[in-house]
Design an enzyme around this catalytic site. Structure first.
Site, short mmCIF file in Angstrom:
data_model
loop_
_atom_site.label_atom_id
_atom_site.label_comp_id
_atom_site.label_asym_id
_atom_site.label_seq_id
_atom_site.Cartn_x
_atom_site.Cartn_y
_atom_site.Cartn_z
N HIS A 3 -7.19 -5.69 -1.76
CA HIS A 3 -6.02 -4.88 -1.41
C HIS A 3 -5.07 -5.59 -0.45
O HIS A 3 -3.86 -5.53 -0.61
CB HIS A 3 -6.53 -3.58 -0.78
CG HIS A 3 -5.45 -2.59 -0.42
ND1 HIS A 3 -4.76 -1.88 -1.38
CD2 HIS A 3 -4.95 -2.19 0.78
CE1 HIS A 3 -3.88 -1.08 -0.78
NE2 HIS A 3 -3.97 -1.26 0.53
N SER A 11 0.83 -1.20 0.00
CA SER A 11 0.00 0.00 0.00
C SER A 11 0.87 1.26 0.00
O SER A 11 1.69 1.44 -0.89
CB SER A 11 -0.95 -0.05 1.19
OG SER A 11 -1.99 0.89 1.07
N ASP A 22 -9.02 -4.49 -6.10
CA ASP A 22 -8.57 -3.58 -5.04
C ASP A 22 -9.49 -2.36 -5.00
O ASP A 22 -9.52 -1.58 -5.94
CB ASP A 22 -7.12 -3.16 -5.32
CG ASP A 22 -6.47 -2.44 -4.14
OD1 ASP A 22 -7.20 -1.80 -3.35
OD2 ASP A 22 -5.23 -2.52 -4.02
#
Length: 435
Positions: free
Chosen positions: A367, A240, A332
């Site tokens: 994600h 991330s 995601d």
């Protein structure tokens, strides 16, 4: 059930690393006996998680979870590890929980039990047999060393033995905190791994100011100079927001000469000359683009879209000089990772360094691509560093596809690190079944 059919249950290995498969075997049941195999885990934050599959014993009174079909439950079909990856909070739990191991020096304990019939509710049900399996992030002999020097907030994990070992600088995302479990697992596979807190570091809490870009260089130098680390073989790994920092340092740092980089569910989009704080604030400058589901889950994926064409607004990955493994989930909902990956690929092709890129893009994965068999979390509470309140965030992903992605991405990551840090292809991933 009569005396002569006293059900036997075994889990092999009963102690293993979290990324190892186990075999769950039920024997001595009556032929054709319907049963539920159930797993239960009490997490460190006081919540309980369960998974279960519905099975029918064969003519020999046996069910092997690795070979036999579950006809219902939290998973179906032949799923050797369904009892782990389909774990979910038990009915009546708090909403929007996420499973994360906090203390890596203790195992994740999972009670696996057998019940008569195809059950869905387990309170007050009689277990026919039960065993406890231990799932470890730290293999025997791995050392956990808290690091506070040079104002770092970090933990170093060293594999067993004298070394020197290749190093990995391990970054998590926008929630901050010192997250250790991935580093512990990397050390269990032969890498000296430094888990680094860079958003909520002690120095930040003390001064009220976010760290600067040179904080990562300090961490890199700490690894490089450690007597049990091979200073010329260091990788950086980011998830991330950690991806943004990893790409920036890989391309622009004069200090860091990385052997390779692994970037998961992130983006290269950021003001190139920005500080950590400026990059973080930049991510949320388009807050009007945040969408919410009917259940009030925040979708952040549009914040960085469209991917800018201004070269000052994205890392010039065409200048990258080390191999890059890019892992993205195509569902995601939190970050524009698939679109960023496409742009990174095009930029590297145009610059003539696309031979350095390995892109793994997983349909229907979300994600939070975690180590294998981690329970899939489609949405959970997050306290982001920039807002002092809890937000329910939609991460995305379909449970089965996401779980497949986690397993494949981890194997590919270990193989990539072995190849680029040890110079060996397809090294047999260290098996710790002798735990």
């Amino acid at each position: 059930m009569d005396k002569k059919h006293c059900v036997k249950l075994s889990v092999q290995p009963s102690r293993a690393l979290v990324d190892e498969k186990f075999i769950v075997l039920v024997q001595n049941a009556p032929p054709g006996f319907q049963m539920t195999i159930h797993s239960l885990h009490h997490s460190e934050d006081g919540h309980s998680w369960e998974a279960f599959g519905h099975y029918t014993a064969d003519a020999t009174g046996t069910v092997n979870v690795s070979q036999d079909h579950s006809v219902g439950g939290t998973y179906s079909g032949v799923e050797p590890m369904g009892l782990l990856w389909s774990l979910r909070p038990v009915p009546g739990s708090k909403s929007w929980l996420r499973f994360r191991k906090m203390n890596v020096e203790t195992p994740m304990e999972v009670a696996i039990s057998v019940y008569q019939g195809h059950q869905t509710v387990f309170v007050d049900q009689v277990q026919l047999a039960s065993v406890v399996a231990e799932r470890w992030y730290m293999a025997p002999g791995v050392r956990r060393i808290p690091v506070t020097e040079s104002d770092l907030t970090a933990t170093l994990f060293l594999p067993p033995g004298p070394g020197p070992f290749p190093g990995v600088l391990d970054l998590w995302g926008g929630g901050g905190q010192l997250v250790e479990y991935r580093s512990a697992l990397l050390a269990s596979h032969g890498f000296a791994s430094l888990a680094l807190d860079y958003l909520t570091a002690k120095i930040t809490l003390k001064t009220g100011k976010m760290v600067e870009n040179d904080y990562f260089e300090t961490a890199y130098k700490f690894l490089q100079e450690h007597p049990q680390v091979s200073g010329s073989r260091i990788a950086m790994m980011g998830l991330s927001f950690g991806t943004a920092m990893t790409l920036k340092m890989a391309v622009y740092s004069e200090v860091m000469k990385l052997s390779c980089a692994v970037c998961i569910s992130g983006s290269h989009v950021q003001p190139v000359n920005g500080s950590v704080e400026e990059n973080y604030v930049f991510c949320f400058r388009n807050s009007k683009k945040v969408c919410f589901t009917e259940e009030k889950q925040a979708i952040y994926r549009d914040l960085l879209l469209p991917v800018p064409t201004d070269p000052g607004m994205k890392v010039d990955v065409g200048r990258l000089q080390c191999p890059l493994l890019l892992i993205v989930g195509e569902d995601d909902q939190n970050w524009a990772a698939p679109e960023s990956a496409q742009d990174i690929k095009e930029m590297m092709e145009q610059a003539g360094n696309s031979h350095l890129l390995t892109l793994r893009s997983y349909p229907n994965a979300g994600h939070l691509i975690e180590p294998p068999y981690s329970p899939h979390t489609r949405a959970s509470m997050l306290k982001a560093v920039h807002v002092n309140k809890m937000v329910v965030v939609l991460w995305g992903g379909d449970t089965v596809a996401h779980s497949r992605a986690q397993e494949d991405a981890w194997r590919k990551t270990l193989a990539f690190l072995w190849e680029n840090l040890y110079g060996r292809k397809n090294s047999a991933v260290t098996s710790m079944s002798h735990l």
